[in-house]
Design an enzyme around this catalytic site. Structure first.
Site, PDB file in Angstrom:
ATOM      1  N   GLU A   1       0.814  -1.205   0.000  1.00  0.00           N
ATOM      2  CA  GLU A   1       0.000   0.000   0.000  1.00  0.00           C
ATOM      3  C   GLU A   1       0.857   1.268   0.000  1.00  0.00           C
ATOM      4  O   GLU A   1       0.617   2.188  -0.785  1.00  0.00           O
ATOM      5  CB  GLU A   1      -0.891   0.026   1.251  1.00  0.00           C
ATOM      6  CG  GLU A   1      -1.846  -1.143   1.402  1.00  0.00           C
ATOM      7  CD  GLU A   1      -2.962  -1.117   0.395  1.00  0.00           C
ATOM      8  OE1 GLU A   1      -3.407  -0.020   0.039  1.00  0.00           O
ATOM      9  OE2 GLU A   1      -3.377  -2.202  -0.044  1.00  0.00           O
TER      10      GLU A   1
ATOM     11  N   ASP B   1      -6.519   5.793 -11.205  1.00  0.00           N
ATOM     12  CA  ASP B   1      -6.852   4.412 -11.570  1.00  0.00           C
ATOM     13  C   ASP B   1      -8.349   4.245 -11.803  1.00  0.00           C
ATOM     14  O   ASP B   1      -8.845   3.128 -11.876  1.00  0.00           O
ATOM     15  CB  ASP B   1      -6.384   3.453 -10.476  1.00  0.00           C
ATOM     16  CG  ASP B   1      -7.103   3.674  -9.143  1.00  0.00           C
ATOM     17  OD1 ASP B   1      -7.727   4.747  -8.976  1.00  0.00           O
ATOM     18  OD2 ASP B   1      -7.028   2.797  -8.275  1.00  0.00           O
TER      19      ASP B   1
END
Length: 427
Positions: A163, A179
């Site tokens: 992450e 994204d």
């Protein structure tokens, strides 16, 4: 980000989070059901050593009643929970005491409940990692044996490397990684366009008003507009226009954690939503398939964060089919001689293939190799220090790109360091 790497590398790391929803595998109805259903705040948390008496008071700040709550709390090392309050029974694993109901109990919306417990400790302290879970909260009561406190730290730390490039959970992190899912924020990559960031904000609003320092409260209407589009279409929402018209989302998210007065509440909400959406359902799913090892549960948990819970379940189905269990017979361990090691190996291979086949995700394929290395080493209980000094190409050939994650060493108690030297290997 936690270091000064380039945006491209940082973006790839954050991109690996998946925002709790794999594209083309979204289940808006499930998200809608979970949204704001059950949240709580702990208003009293004391342990009086001379009296051997602990007191917890929690308030139901959600929108539905909490039925038959399951209370978990961590006590200091060496302390043993030794008392069952009326209507409760308990078990203990390591430092974690788990209390479940033996008779019916309902905590209404906006009502508070006082829970008392006792241990053999005569020191005064405050219980840590307090959780209140319930089947009425979108299935958040664990249906299987969870990880110990240290195993969970290791699992969460390993996922946090993918992450945010550090095993330390980054509650303040927030950016648009472009994204198609809006802003990606916090310890689990909660996204504004996939229905999980809004749950953190709803929990936080129940604990703090805007007048009381809640910097995110002003985004509520904008978040609701975005979330309604997500729920009605079933598609991740890329636009942040509504949020940007209100203020700087990334700055306000970071400040919510970095401000001392609000940090505890904001952290609690991130932990609570992450557990409810990803960790606890994953433990229940593992139990369904007869998967008992900490390493397997850590691998499934990471897949839930990466691909969404439903995406993780789809990978289980693919692994079962590849092992000859096309009928999805549960438990799979023991079915026609299938071992947990064989299942985990196939699960990781199927996940590797999903990541490698998608140009958006291929740069995250190395995260799967870390679990494969530990499987080959037999580190099933996560009791041996581990490193992510492995790439997919080291386990399965040379055709996979290197993801560029910084190598970290995670100890069995969750503490970590950055090794000065290492050699990439899958053994």
């Amino acid at each position: 980000m936690a270091d000064s790497r380039t945006w491209m590398t940082a973006g790839l790391l954050a991109l690996a989070s998946g925002c709790g929803a794999q594209e083309d595998a979204v289940m808006p109805a499930a998200v809608e059901q979970a949204l704001g259903a059950c949240t709580h705040s702990v208003t009293t948390n004391t342990y009086d050593g001379p009296l051997y008496w602990g007191t917890l008071v929690f308030k139901n700040t959600g929108t539905v009643a909490i039925t038959n709550p399951h209370i978990l709390l961590d006590v200091p090392s060496g302390a043993t929970c030794d008392y069952d309050p009326a209507g409760w029974t308990h078990t203990q694993s390591g430092r974690t005491c788990s209390f479940t109901r033996t008779s019916a109990l309902t905590v209404a919306v906006n009502a508070s409940y006082t829970f008392n417990y006792s241990t053999n400790s005569n020191a005064s302290w405050t219980a840590t990692n307090v959780r209140v879970q319930s089947d009425s909260c979108g299935g958040t009561s664990p249906g299987g044996s969870g990880l110990t406190a240290n195993q969970k730290k290791v699992a969460e730390g390993l996922t946090s490397i993918w992450e945010n490039d550090t095993p330390t959970l980054d509650y303040a992190y927030s950016e648009n990684i472009y994204d198609g899912r809006g802003y990606t924020s916090g310890r689990a990559g909660f996204c504004t366009g996939t229905g999980d960031a809004i749950q953190v904000v709803q929990c936080y609003r129940a604990l703090r008003t805007e007048a009381n320092g809640n910097r995110l409260a002003k985004y509520w209407n904008a978040l609701t507009v975005i979330n309604n589009r997500f729920l009605s279409t079933g598609q991740s929402q890329a636009s942040t226009a509504e949020l940007d018209a209100v203020g700087s989302w990334t700055s306000d998210w970071a400040a919510s954690f970095n401000t001392a007065a609000t940090q505890a509440d904001f952290k609690q909400c991130q932990d609570q939503v992450s557990d409810a959406l990803y960790y606890t359902p994953t433990i229940t799913e593992a139990a369904k398939w007869g998967l008992t090892q900490a390493l397997t549960k850590a691998a499934l948990y990471d897949a839930s964060i990466n691909h969404g819970f439903d995406g993780m379940k789809d990978l289980i189905r693919k692994a079962n089919t590849a092992l000859g269990n096309s009928g999805q017979v549960a438990p799979v361990v023991g079915y026609n001689g299938i071992t947990e090691s064989a299942f985990l190996q196939k699960f990781l291979e199927k996940r590797r293939d999903v990541l490698a086949a998608d140009s958006t995700w291929v740069e995250a394929v190395d995260r799967v190799a870390a679990y494969e290395k530990q499987r080959r080493r037999g580190n099933w209980d996560l009791g041996t220090a581990l490193r992510n000094d492995v790439r997919a190409r080291d386990c399965w050939g040379t055709t996979y790109p290197a993801s560029g994650y910084t190598v970290r060493n995670i100890n069995p108690d969750g503490t970590w360091s950055t090794p000065s030297s290492y050699t990439y290997s899958c053994q």
